[in-house]
Every structure is written in C-alpha cells, then in structure tokens.
Design a protein around this motif. Structure first.
Motif, PDB file in Angstrom:
ATOM      1  N   MET A  53     -30.831 -12.108 -51.995  1.00 53.65           N
ATOM      2  CA  MET A  53     -29.968 -12.771 -52.625  1.00 53.65           C
ATOM      3  C   MET A  53     -28.448 -12.232 -52.773  1.00 53.65           C
ATOM      4  SD  MET A  53     -30.127 -14.387 -56.676  1.00 53.65           S
ATOM      5  CE  MET A  53     -29.660 -12.853 -57.413  1.00 53.65           C
ATOM      6  N   SER A  54     -27.442 -12.804 -52.411  1.00 49.76           N
ATOM      7  CA  SER A  54     -26.057 -12.136 -52.726  1.00 49.76           C
ATOM      8  C   SER A  54     -24.990 -13.109 -53.201  1.00 49.76           C
ATOM      9  CB  SER A  54     -25.596 -11.894 -51.069  1.00 49.76           C
ATOM     10  OG  SER A  54     -25.630 -12.646 -50.369  1.00 49.76           O
ATOM     11  N   TYR A  55     -24.158 -12.633 -53.906  1.00 46.63           N
ATOM     12  CA  TYR A  55     -22.941 -13.530 -54.242  1.00 46.63           C
ATOM     13  C   TYR A  55     -21.932 -13.524 -53.300  1.00 46.63           C
ATOM     14  CZ  TYR A  55     -25.052 -14.205 -58.887  1.00 46.63           C
ATOM     15  OH  TYR A  55     -26.021 -14.808 -59.879  1.00 46.63           O
ATOM     16  N   ILE A  56     -21.259 -14.449 -53.184  1.00 45.42           N
ATOM     17  CA  ILE A  56     -20.000 -14.630 -52.472  1.00 45.42           C
ATOM     18  C   ILE A  56     -18.916 -15.099 -53.100  1.00 45.42           C
ATOM     19  CG2 ILE A  56     -19.106 -15.676 -50.359  1.00 45.42           C
ATOM     20  CD1 ILE A  56     -22.263 -16.373 -49.633  1.00 45.42           C
ATOM     21  N   GLY A  57     -17.520 -14.405 -52.778  1.00 47.42           N
ATOM     22  CA  GLY A  57     -16.456 -14.652 -53.916  1.00 47.42           C
ATOM     23  C   GLY A  57     -16.783 -13.845 -55.189  1.00 47.42           C
ATOM     24  N   ASN A  58     -16.237 -14.634 -56.257  1.00 48.96           N
ATOM     25  CA  ASN A  58     -16.247 -14.123 -57.475  1.00 48.96           C
ATOM     26  C   ASN A  58     -17.941 -13.927 -57.878  1.00 48.96           C
ATOM     27  OD1 ASN A  58     -13.665 -14.392 -57.764  1.00 48.96           O
ATOM     28  ND2 ASN A  58     -13.657 -16.217 -58.994  1.00 48.96           N
ATOM     29  N   LYS A  59     -18.025 -12.842 -58.466  1.00 49.45           N
ATOM     30  CA  LYS A  59     -19.492 -12.305 -58.992  1.00 49.45           C
ATOM     31  C   LYS A  59     -19.329 -12.294 -60.505  1.00 49.45           C
ATOM     32  CE  LYS A  59     -19.846  -9.348 -54.815  1.00 49.45           C
ATOM     33  NZ  LYS A  59     -18.667 -10.035 -54.351  1.00 49.45           N
ATOM     34  N   PRO A  60     -20.577 -12.523 -61.041  1.00 48.49           N
ATOM     35  CA  PRO A  60     -20.811 -12.570 -62.457  1.00 48.49           C
ATOM     36  C   PRO A  60     -20.272 -11.175 -62.974  1.00 48.49           C
ATOM     37  CG  PRO A  60     -22.853 -13.227 -61.548  1.00 48.49           C
ATOM     38  CD  PRO A  60     -22.155 -12.730 -60.180  1.00 48.49           C
TER      39      PRO A  60
END
Lengths: 111, 390
Positions: free
Chosen positions: B1-8
């Motif tokens: 799982m990976s965040y793209i753009g802004n991250k939490p």
C-alpha cells in the motif's frame, strides 16, 4: 494466450457502509492488479474497500485516511489479489461524492 | 500500500506506542539526539535534602524511644514518636545499599526493643520536613499546582504494606497518604509514588515547615481505622496509615531507606547526586556541628567584655534557616585560654546574630576586660551545635 486486462472505474462512490458501491463482480478466477482510491474532495476523507465472498465481507482496507489531494494504491510491490467467481469488490467512503476508485484486473486468468 | 500525492499527517509516537526498552542505546546513532530533542532533568530538582543519607553530623548511632522523644538522626531525617510507643529503635547510617545504584549510605532502623501490641495512639515515623519557601514553585492551592513524584529505595526483612504520608502544616495539616509494599524480604526495592497536584492546599512563603514527608514504621489503630487518604484531604488520624505493618513487633526487624527523591512531575528521574560539599552545605542551613576532629578544634577568638564573659562571632558555612539554638556536649570539654591562664569555661551561651553570623559568649571568672580569649574543643566528645531545624 493473451491476457484479458479489464478495468472498472467508479466515480463518487457511496458514503453508506450498508450499501457500498460495487466495483467488480467476478465471473471467473480473476487477479486484481490495482485498486487506486482518489480523494477529489476539499477535505480529508476515509475510504473502505472490501471483498464480499460467500456472504462474508473481507476488508482490503478499512477507514484509510485520504488526505486532501491524495490517493491511495492498495495493490503494491507486484502483489495481486485473486478473486473467484461471484466474489464482489466494493467500496465506500465517509463522505459523499468525495472518492473515485479505479480497479484494474486480469479476467479469467486461469483459462 | 502506498500513498500518492498528499500523505496523511504523521502522528507522533508517544511513550505508550513504544514497548519498554524496545530501542536500545546501541540502536541510536552517536550524537543523533541533540539537545533540542530531549528535556534535561533540572538541577536541584530533588526537594529532599540528604536523600542519599551521606551526611550525618550528629553521630553514628541514635537510640530512639519515647524516653528520648523525637530526634534528628542522619541530617534532615527525624525520628518521631507519636504518643508513647514502647518500641526502642537504634538508627544508624549504614553501608548496606542497593547494588549498582551509586549510593554509599542508607538510613537503618533496627528494632532494639519490640512493641508487638501497639496502643491505639502509638506510632513511630521517619520524617523529613521541607522548608516552605523552597516549595513555592509547586503552586499548591492554585489551578496550576504541580504533580509530584516520590521515589526511594527501601529494604526490610518484614514484608508487607507500609505507608508514606505527605502533610502541609500551613494548611491545617492537609494530607495525602500512599501505601507501598515491601514484597521480598531483605531485598532492596525501588518505590515510586505519584502524588497528585493539590489545587486547594497552602504552603506559606516563609522559612517554616511547608511539607512533611513521613514514613510510618508502626501505627496504632487510631491511625489505621479509616480509609487511606489517596487524594489530598483534610487531616484525619484514621486515614493516615491504613494498612501499615508494625515494624516494631520483633527485635529481629530492620528497615533501610536511601535514594529519597521528591520532584516535580509525573515520573521519577534518576537520583540527583550532589557533591558532598554541596550536600553538606544544604544540611548546614539547618544544623551545624563543630566537633573535636581528632586533634581538637577551635572556636573563634573572643573579646573579654568584662571579667566574667567573653564575646565572639561564629560565621556559619551557610545562612541558617532561622536563629539557631546553641547546644554543646559539656563545658568541661572546652578549654579557655586567656591572659596566660587556661581552664574550662563555666558555660557557653548563644547571644544575638542572624544569617551567617552567630554571636556567642563564653563565661569564666578571672578574665581581664579588654583582653582576648581563645576557646577550643579539648575533648574527643566535645561538640558545639547550632540548630535551626524545622
């Protein structure tokens, strides 16, 4: 034989956990290669993706935070999720008209 | 799982997120933690004086009973008789200390005469009283009052529940008590007690007693009949020492304590060791003893005001808490030298003075007015004490 790549895009998924948006209904052994959740809202939202199989819900992710301007890829590092006939991939968010979900999968991978 | 753009937004880890000792020192790169990223324990954070029991000006053995009454033992630590207990204790500085903690001394209470059947009003205690003006930063009685943490090492062959009480003399003896358990016989154990902030009490800003820390050794039923005062409350005999074992019930019993630290905050830091001279000077604010010291020692030269008295001034190592009282072993332990003659003085008397300068008078007949005299401690048992204890 050539792979049968398919996709299912859902715009503005449901914000009701009791009636999530259906993304894919499998009719064979399929391999999901990507589930991309995109926040298009003006604030941070939370998203849930699950697979209903045989009357049971299996969460792929639950209440994952999606920051403003962010997206989340659930299938990572070459991994895949295999679904079988009658399995249903669903999603919902905690905010209406806030999340788009893009699913890519290989259909009938075992044939 | 990976965040793209802004991250939490990253959620900072708290101590609750980390398993105890999960990060060893070896896993932290040298110099990786800079001063901006840690809070250094403040100096002089320990509100207790002589918590390592290293100073004992008054002697090396103290017999404590209801006939001798309450008395100071090791510096700043007082034995207290409550009513008339039949027990007799011998209190000494001991070299029995917890291993590897850096302490050289402890305070030892040894039961010399047992009191297996306590009268209701009888009790025995070890206490340190803290000067009120040293406690103003606790902000007692305000909405900003500070929490405190009391820590100490203790050991006894008699296991069970013991009680330590904090009491505010300036607030009608408002108090709070805590039980601690000695679990293993004759084994040093560190006890840490969290003391809630007191938003309703009062500690005057003066040189009187602001807070009494009291370790019960025995307590009659008058002090154990209620419910232990686990939060600050009005004084109550019955809520003071609920559950306290009777250390005095057997002459085989002994109790040791050292490493006493009372500090602001909700956790105990490492014991704050002070240099010996600093520790001594803190004690000397309350008690100053001049003794024989192997070859004799001298009081300051005095001036003969008349034919029967000679006046002088002693400058104490530190400003004393209040006007001290003078006590001395015996006039016969002193030798007065004057005008080519010598002899024991008739008496020594404290006169005026305050702060650093303590005026005293030495009386002896046959002096010549206008001359000077010199008085020395001339006996191995000679002591000259200035006492301004709380």
């Amino acid at each position: 034989m050539a792979q049968d790549f398919e996709r299912s895009y859902a715009s503005s998924i449901s914000n009701a956990s009791g009636s999530p948006t259906t993304l894919v209904t499998s009719n064979s052994d399929d391999a999901i290669v990507s589930i991309r959740c995109v926040n298009k809202h003006t604030t941070a939202v939370n998203v849930t993706v699950l697979i209903s199989s045989g009357g049971t819900d299996y969460f792929v992710i639950k209440d994952a935070p999606l920051p403003l301007g962010g997206s989340l890829e659930l299938i990572d590092s070459g991994s895949k999720i295999v679904i079988q006939s009658a399995d249903v991939v669903k999603a919902y968010a905690d905010t209406a008209s806030a999340v788009d979900v893009l699913v890519s999968y290989v259909d009938a991978i075992s044939t | 799982m990976s965040y793209i753009g802004n991250k939490p937004t990253a959620v900072p880890l708290t101590s609750a997120d980390l398993e105890d000792n999960i990060i060893s020192t070896a896993k932290i790169q040298d110099n990786a933690v800079t001063a901006a990223k840690y809070v250094e324990a403040p100096s002089f954070r320990n509100l207790i004086i002589n918590g390592d029991m290293s100073i004992a000006q008054r002697g090396t053995s103290f017999t404590c009973s209801n006939s001798t009454g309450s008395k100071y033992t090791l510096d700043r630590f007082q034995y207290i008789d409550v009513d008339t207990p039949d027990s007799v204790y011998t209190i000494t500085p001991s070299t029995d200390v917890p291993t590897g903690q850096g302490f050289a001394k402890s305070l030892k209470v040894d039961v010399a005469t047992a009191d297996a059947s306590l009268d209701a009003n009888d009790g025995t205690q070890i206490q340190q009283s803290i000067e009120a003006q040293n406690l103003q930063h606790l902000k007692i009685g305000t909405s900003s009052a500070e929490s405190l943490t009391l820590s100490f090492w203790v050991k006894s062959n008699k296991t069970g529940t013991y009680v330590v009480r904090l009491l505010q003399p300036d607030s009608s003896s408002r108090m709070v008590s805590f039980a601690y358990t000695i679990s293993s016989a004759s084994t040093w154990e560190k006890k840490t007690i969290s003391i809630p902030a007191d938003t309703s009490g009062n500690i005057n800003n003066d040189n009187g007693s602001g807070l009494n820390i009291t370790w019960w050794l025995s307590a009659g039923s008058s002090y154990t009949s209620g419910s232990l005062a686990s939060t600050w409350q009005a004084y109550s005999n019955g809520d003071s020492a609920v559950g306290q074992v009777n250390l005095a019930d057997n002459t085989a019993n002994e109790w040791y304590i050292t490493g006493v630290q009372l500090e602001v905050g909700t956790s105990a830091s490492d014991f704050e060791f002070l240099p010996y001279d600093v520790n001594y000077q803190r004690c000397a604010r309350y008690f100053y003893r001049q003794d024989y010291n192997t070859n004799g020692s001298s009081l300051p030269v005095t001036h003969n005001y008349g034919t029967g008295n000679s006046y002088g001034v002693i400058f104490t190592p530190v400003m004393m808490r209040a006007r001290p009282t003078l006590a001395y072993s015996s006039a016969s332990h002193f030798l007065m030298l004057y005008g080519g003659s010598q002899g024991a003085p008739n008496q020594l008397v404290r006169e005026g003075g305050n702060g650093f300068a303590q005026e005293f008078r030495v009386d002896r007949t046959g002096l010549t007015a206008g001359q000077s005299a010199w008085t020395r401690l001339d006996n191995a048992s000679a002591t000259f004490d200035l006492d301004s204890e709380l």
